[in-house]
Design an enzyme around this catalytic site. Structure first.
Site, mmCIF file in Angstrom:
data_model
loop_
_atom_site.group_PDB
_atom_site.id
_atom_site.type_symbol
_atom_site.label_atom_id
_atom_site.label_comp_id
_atom_site.label_asym_id
_atom_site.label_seq_id
_atom_site.Cartn_x
_atom_site.Cartn_y
_atom_site.Cartn_z
ATOM 1 N N ARG A 1 8.181 147.052 -6.423
ATOM 2 C CA ARG A 1 8.776 145.856 -6.468
ATOM 3 C C ARG A 1 9.097 145.222 -4.787
ATOM 4 O O ARG A 1 9.899 145.653 -3.899
ATOM 5 C CB ARG A 1 10.173 145.737 -6.887
ATOM 6 N N ASP B 1 2.026 145.666 -2.093
ATOM 7 C CA ASP B 1 1.393 145.203 -3.446
ATOM 8 C C ASP B 1 2.205 144.012 -4.004
ATOM 9 O O ASP B 1 1.745 143.290 -4.496
ATOM 10 C CB ASP B 1 0.830 146.531 -3.571
ATOM 11 N N GLU C 1 7.069 136.519 -4.376
ATOM 12 C CA GLU C 1 5.584 136.700 -4.668
ATOM 13 C C GLU C 1 5.470 135.386 -6.391
ATOM 14 O O GLU C 1 4.810 135.481 -6.170
ATOM 15 C CB GLU C 1 5.523 138.326 -5.071
ATOM 16 N N HIS D 1 -0.135 142.485 -6.005
ATOM 17 C CA HIS D 1 0.277 143.264 -7.282
ATOM 18 C C HIS D 1 -0.835 143.275 -7.925
ATOM 19 O O HIS D 1 -0.582 143.494 -8.995
ATOM 20 C CB HIS D 1 1.638 141.997 -7.541
HETATM 21 P P1 NAI Z 1 10.016 155.896 -13.298
HETATM 22 O O1 NAI Z 1 11.140 155.535 -13.972
HETATM 23 O O2 NAI Z 1 8.619 157.587 -13.544
HETATM 24 O O3 NAI Z 1 10.790 156.625 -11.714
HETATM 25 C C1 NAI Z 1 11.499 155.598 -10.833
HETATM 26 C C2 NAI Z 1 12.060 156.664 -10.073
HETATM 27 O O4 NAI Z 1 13.350 156.082 -9.096
HETATM 28 C C3 NAI Z 1 13.208 158.294 -11.062
HETATM 29 O O5 NAI Z 1 12.513 159.154 -10.199
HETATM 30 C C4 NAI Z 1 14.350 157.621 -10.340
HETATM 31 O O6 NAI Z 1 15.223 158.484 -10.414
HETATM 32 C C5 NAI Z 1 14.741 156.966 -9.048
HETATM 33 N N1 NAI Z 1 15.262 156.051 -8.649
HETATM 34 C C6 NAI Z 1 16.146 155.259 -9.206
HETATM 35 N N2 NAI Z 1 17.444 154.794 -8.843
HETATM 36 C C7 NAI Z 1 16.761 155.230 -7.643
HETATM 37 C C8 NAI Z 1 17.490 154.699 -6.381
HETATM 38 N N3 NAI Z 1 18.615 154.185 -6.418
HETATM 39 N N4 NAI Z 1 17.337 155.629 -5.310
HETATM 40 C C9 NAI Z 1 16.193 156.393 -6.114
HETATM 41 N N5 NAI Z 1 15.546 156.479 -6.219
HETATM 42 C C10 NAI Z 1 15.653 155.698 -7.376
HETATM 43 O O7 NAI Z 1 8.519 154.806 -12.525
HETATM 44 P P2 NAI Z 1 7.581 154.856 -12.182
HETATM 45 O O8 NAI Z 1 6.486 154.654 -13.735
HETATM 46 O O9 NAI Z 1 7.616 156.127 -11.131
HETATM 47 O O10 NAI Z 1 7.262 152.861 -10.915
HETATM 48 C C11 NAI Z 1 7.525 153.098 -10.378
HETATM 49 C C12 NAI Z 1 8.337 151.839 -10.359
HETATM 50 O O11 NAI Z 1 6.737 151.328 -9.580
HETATM 51 C C13 NAI Z 1 8.346 150.359 -10.820
HETATM 52 O O12 NAI Z 1 10.331 150.433 -10.905
HETATM 53 C C14 NAI Z 1 7.512 149.522 -10.528
HETATM 54 O O13 NAI Z 1 8.831 148.819 -9.939
HETATM 55 C C15 NAI Z 1 6.780 149.875 -9.459
HETATM 56 N N6 NAI Z 1 5.301 149.718 -10.729
HETATM 57 C C16 NAI Z 1 4.527 148.997 -9.311
HETATM 58 C C17 NAI Z 1 2.921 148.450 -10.078
HETATM 59 C C18 NAI Z 1 2.297 147.564 -9.037
HETATM 60 O O14 NAI Z 1 1.479 147.337 -10.156
HETATM 61 N N7 NAI Z 1 2.380 147.328 -8.249
HETATM 62 C C19 NAI Z 1 2.560 149.072 -11.010
HETATM 63 C C20 NAI Z 1 3.294 150.021 -12.055
HETATM 64 C C21 NAI Z 1 5.436 150.115 -11.430
#
Ligand code: NAI
Length: 342
Positions: free
Chosen positions: A229, A253, A258, A290
């Site tokens: 993000r 990305d 954005e 994105h």
């Molecule tokens: P997920 O929920 O599986 O993993 C997120 C990880 O971040 C978890 O292990 C969590 O413990 C950790 N986390 C939470 N708070 C934290 C903190 N303060 N400091 C460090 N780590 C922390 O999510 P996933 O599916 O891996 O997605 C990650 C991010 O990718 C999403 O939040 C979303 O913003 C982004 N995303 C971007 C996309 C794009 O098209 N560019 C598409 C899908 C997701």
């Protein structure tokens, strides 16, 4: 059931039509994003479907609630654009927790490889029959240290990809869950990594995680990757870090401002956002708008899960992908939450 679908793009429609027909859910596609100005369009519908740059803040929630909307279906995983606490007791929020973590992790690696091997420059040169190699020297990923912030679904896959390249992995996560990964404090990761990739969600805590103070701690020449993000990085501080030659390259990305730009064609217009314009003008910055999620597999999964979420909600069932503010654990709200929380 009729759903108002905001910020619709041509690539969204085929899969939502396919899965919607199967479950008797009809979508009306609005090109406009959801905001206080457009929320009134939802009147007469049974629910709304939104994406990452739609605004679901208090004024919007009030308008939707008054219009009789009781469910918002996010066709994405992140929910930082939704005021969940204000939705609580008013409108149910469902999401797509994972549609293709591979899509995002692979795009991150594509950006990294493009940057370190100067593919973006070589592509333009050879299009112009310029076969000079001058200025295209890259470096091996093998043996380099990558710091991964957030080791959830996407972060873990990205780590696997990096291992395939023979890289050393450091990780930081508030809730470490990956097996066999060397977790270190954030400051250590910032100071030791040659490449840093952000895969944590945007929360109050992670807002501007990479700001001026963090940039001070980085290794000179570090490559920053952000496919999570935009507001995880303070874009102005990033620009300063690049100008001071502290940051060697950035692959973005996502961008913190954005929402009024990405997913739209501004070619032929004057870009008002000076920070983004300056970043894009840098030879060592690569911006994609994105698109990390944008694969056929992910689009199909997004539509299938969103339609299933809505069908479950309207069928009175418990939707496992509902985000519940009250339970605190928005990921895995307990089974009886509908009675307990709403
Ligand atoms: P997920 O929920 O599986 O993993 C997120 C990880 O971040 C978890 O292990 C969590 O413990 C950790 N986390 C939470 N708070 C934290 C903190 N303060 N400091 C460090 N780590 C922390 O999510 P996933 O599916 O891996 O997605 C990650 C991010 O990718 C999403 O939040 C979303 O913003 C982004 N995303 C971007 C996309 C794009 O098209 N560019 C598409 C899908 C997701």
């Amino acid at each position: 059931m009729k759903i108002a679908f905001f910020d619709a793009k041509d690539y969204d429609i085929p899969s939502f039509e396919k899965y919607g027909k199967e479950k008797g859910i009809e979508f009306k596609y609005f090109e406009t994003k959801l905001s206080a100005d457009t929320a009134g369009l939802a009147r007469g519908f049974d629910g709304v479907c939104v994406f990452v740059n739609d605004t679901v803040d208090r004024p919007v929630i009030d308008i939707l609630y008054d219009a009789g909307i009781r469910v918002i279906a996010l066709r994405c995983a992140g929910y930082n654009n939704v005021d969940l606490s204000y939705c609580f007791g008013r409108i149910h929020v469902v999401r797509v927790p994972a549609y293709s973590p591979y899509a995002v992790a692979e795009h991150t690696m594509a950006l990294l490889l493009t940057s370190v091997r100067r593919i973006h420059k070589a592509y333009n040169r050879t299009k112009d029959f310029n076969f000079s190699l001058s200025g295209l020297t890259g470096f091996d990923l093998h043996g380099k240290t990558v710091g991964v912030v957030g080791t959830g679904k996407i972060g873990k896959i990205f780590i696997d990809l990096c291992r395939g390249f023979g890289m050393n992995i450091l990780a930081y996560d508030k809730f470490p869950s990956a097996e066999g990964v060397d977790y270190v404090p954030l400051d250590e990761l910032l100071g030791k990594s040659d490449i840093i990739s952000l895969h944590c969600p945007l929360t109050e805590e992670t807002y501007h995680l990479i700001g001026a103070e963090a940039i001070e701690k980085l290794k000179k020449g570090v490559i920053l990757l952000n496919t999570s993000r935009g507001a995880l990085i303070d874009a102005e501080a990033l620009l300063d870090g690049i100008k001071q030659r502290k940051i060697g390259a950035a692959c973005l990305d996502v961008y913190e401002e954005e929402s009024d730009l990405f997913f739209r064609d501004f070619s032929g217009h004057i870009l008002e956002d000076d920070v983004l314009a300056r970043l894009i003008s840098m030879p060592n910055v690569i911006v994609t708008s994105h698109q990390a999620f944008l694969t056929e597999e992910a689009l199909g999964n997004i539509a299938e899960t969103t339609v299933q979420n809505l069908a479950t909600f309207f069928g009175g069932g418990i939707c496992e992908n509902e985000l519940c503010y009250r339970c605190g654990n928005v990921e895995t709200c307990m089974k009886e939450r509908r009675e307990k929380c709403f």
